[in-house]
Scaffold this motif. Structure first.
Motif, short mmCIF file in Angstrom:
data_model
loop_
_atom_site.label_atom_id
_atom_site.label_comp_id
_atom_site.label_asym_id
_atom_site.label_seq_id
_atom_site.Cartn_x
_atom_site.Cartn_y
_atom_site.Cartn_z
N LEU A 198 0.82 -1.21 0.00
CA LEU A 198 0.00 0.00 0.00
C LEU A 198 0.86 1.26 0.00
CD1 LEU A 198 -2.81 1.28 0.22
CD2 LEU A 198 -2.64 1.06 2.70
N LEU A 199 1.96 1.27 0.74
CA LEU A 199 2.80 2.47 0.79
C LEU A 199 3.36 2.82 -0.58
CD1 LEU A 199 4.73 1.89 4.15
CD2 LEU A 199 2.74 3.33 3.74
N ASN A 200 3.93 1.83 -1.26
CA ASN A 200 4.45 2.11 -2.61
C ASN A 200 3.34 2.38 -3.61
OD1 ASN A 200 7.05 1.90 -1.79
ND2 ASN A 200 7.49 -0.06 -2.75
N GLY A 201 2.16 1.79 -3.37
CA GLY A 201 1.04 2.10 -4.25
C GLY A 201 0.64 3.56 -4.15
N LEU A 202 0.63 4.13 -2.93
CA LEU A 202 0.31 5.54 -2.77
C LEU A 202 1.40 6.42 -3.37
CD1 LEU A 202 -1.05 5.50 0.91
CD2 LEU A 202 -2.37 5.68 -1.21
N LEU A 203 2.67 6.01 -3.19
CA LEU A 203 3.76 6.78 -3.77
C LEU A 203 3.73 6.74 -5.30
CD1 LEU A 203 6.69 5.86 -1.34
CD2 LEU A 203 5.47 8.04 -1.50
N HIS A 204 3.37 5.59 -5.85
CA HIS A 204 3.24 5.48 -7.31
C HIS A 204 2.11 6.37 -7.82
CE1 HIS A 204 3.18 3.71 -11.32
NE2 HIS A 204 1.88 3.48 -11.17
N VAL B 215 1.17 9.24 -6.60
CA VAL B 215 1.57 10.65 -6.59
C VAL B 215 2.87 10.87 -7.35
CG1 VAL B 215 0.39 11.09 -4.42
CG2 VAL B 215 2.79 10.38 -4.39
N GLY B 216 3.44 9.80 -7.94
CA GLY B 216 4.65 9.93 -8.71
C GLY B 216 5.93 9.99 -7.91
N GLY B 217 5.91 9.44 -6.71
CA GLY B 217 7.09 9.47 -5.85
C GLY B 217 7.92 8.20 -6.00
N PRO B 218 9.05 8.13 -5.29
CA PRO B 218 9.90 6.93 -5.34
C PRO B 218 9.21 5.75 -4.66
CG PRO B 218 10.68 8.43 -3.67
CD PRO B 218 9.58 9.15 -4.39
N GLN B 219 9.65 4.55 -4.98
CA GLN B 219 9.06 3.33 -4.43
C GLN B 219 10.18 2.48 -3.80
OE1 GLN B 219 6.33 1.32 -7.09
NE2 GLN B 219 6.05 3.20 -8.26
N PRO B 220 10.59 2.81 -2.59
CA PRO B 220 11.72 2.11 -1.97
C PRO B 220 11.32 0.74 -1.45
CG PRO B 220 10.83 3.71 -0.45
CD PRO B 220 10.05 3.87 -1.72
N ASP B 221 12.32 -0.05 -1.15
CA ASP B 221 12.13 -1.32 -0.43
C ASP B 221 12.25 -0.99 1.05
OD1 ASP B 221 12.10 -3.83 0.66
OD2 ASP B 221 13.46 -4.71 -0.81
N TRP B 222 11.11 -0.85 1.69
CA TRP B 222 11.07 -0.31 3.05
C TRP B 222 11.86 -1.16 4.03
CZ3 TRP B 222 8.89 4.41 3.67
CH2 TRP B 222 8.05 4.86 2.64
N ILE B 223 11.73 -2.48 3.95
CA ILE B 223 12.39 -3.35 4.92
C ILE B 223 13.89 -3.37 4.70
CG2 ILE B 223 12.54 -5.72 5.75
CD1 ILE B 223 9.61 -6.06 5.08
#
Length: 311
Positions: free
Chosen positions: A152-158, A160-168
């Motif tokens: 969900l975090l990367n989905g929201l960033l995608h 808005v056009g933001g980066p999609q990091p590997d959080w862990i």
């Protein structure tokens, strides 16, 4: 004559009363005996066995080679670099989660202490994370929120056009801390909300009449009143979080520098098969938990004394 015979006459009566009082005392304690025996068998005997094993160099793969080593296992736990790092990780993880949970719990408690429409529904929703099974909560954060492909975090960033990091991978310890903060903030909120609702409202109204603002009331009245409740929340949270295993095991599997002391005990026992070393580390965890629990019980007893004195 009567002065000397009266004590002699009452002495047999007192002697007859004592056995009956003792029998009544044992009769009231007898229903608790099965629970006490069960508690000793389930908790104390395994701990004594763990304490004995901690003094031995005992590898499960070579059971015949075990021998008594005294305090060497404890010395290794306190001097080994990896074990020292796990102790530091445990302290850092516990302190961060407890402090952040207390701050967020205080903010939510102040919100719920006000009257507004739908307060009951909001309170129920805010309590819900604490009721989730710890393993399920860790899996929720790992796959639903943190996953770099469908989280969900990367989905929201995608979106808005933001980066999609590997959080862990990028922030492993922070990922574990965030999941624990989400789960323990409702616990702190409930304790602090109980403290807020036990305030003397007449004193607060008197302060408002004298011209005190919300910040002055919070600083000089609310915060001193919540001191005991803040201490209780911090101590109880520390007891449970210092023993946390589920989040570390599920989210990072102890990798990337997130192995705390309970996970190190698991590694030593189930993977390295070092029973003596794992037992020594486990005993240190228990000792630390007992120390924290002692302070927690003192805070609880002081709270009860204050409530009794008010009544």
């Amino acid at each position: 004559m009567t002065a000397t015979t009266a004590p002699l006459a009452t002495a047999p009566v007192r002697a007859a009363r004592r056995p009956s009082a003792r029998l009544r005392a044992w009769a009231t304690r007898a229903p608790l005996m099965p629970a006490l025996v069960f508690l000793i068998v389930v908790t104390q005997l395994p701990f004594v066995a763990t304490l004995v094993i901690s003094f031995f160099d005992w590898n499960a793969l070579y059971p015949k080679a075990r021998h008594f080593t005294g305090l060497d296992n404890y010395r290794q736990v306190l001097t080994d670099a990896d074990l020292r790092h796990s102790v530091w990780t445990t302290v850092l993880l516990t302190a961060t989660v407890v402090l952040v949970s207390l701050v967020l719990g205080l903010a939510l408690a102040l919100l719920l202490d006000r009257r507004f429409r739908g307060r009951g529904i909001v309170r129920t929703l805010l309590i819900a994370p604490f009721l989730v099974v710890p393993v399920a909560a860790a899996l929720l954060w790992k796959h639903v929120l943190y996953n770099p492909e469908y989280g969900l975090l990367n989905g929201l960033l995608h979106y808005v056009g933001g980066p999609q990091p590997d959080w862990i991978s990028n922030n492993p310890l922070l990922a574990v801390e965030a999941s624990l903060v989400w789960q323990w903030t409702p616990f702190m909120m409930l304790i602090l909300l109980a403290g807020l609702q036990s305030r003397d409202h007449e004193q607060i109204e008197a302060a408002r009449v004298d011209g005190a603002g919300d910040w002055q009331i919070f600083r000089h009245l609310t915060l001193p009143h919540l001191r005991r409740y803040l201490e209780l929340g911090a101590l109880l949270g520390s007891i449970y979080i210092v023993q946390n295993f589920d989040a570390v095991f599920t989210i990072t599997s102890g990798g990337l520098g997130t192995a705390n002391l309970p996970y190190t005990v698991y590694q030593s026992f189930y993977q390295a098969h070092e029973n003596g070393l794992a037992s020594a580390a486990g005993v240190l965890v228990v000792i630390g938990s007992i120390i924290i629990a002692t302070f927690a019980l003192r805070v609880v007893s002081s709270l009860f004394r204050e409530e009794v004195s008010r009544a």
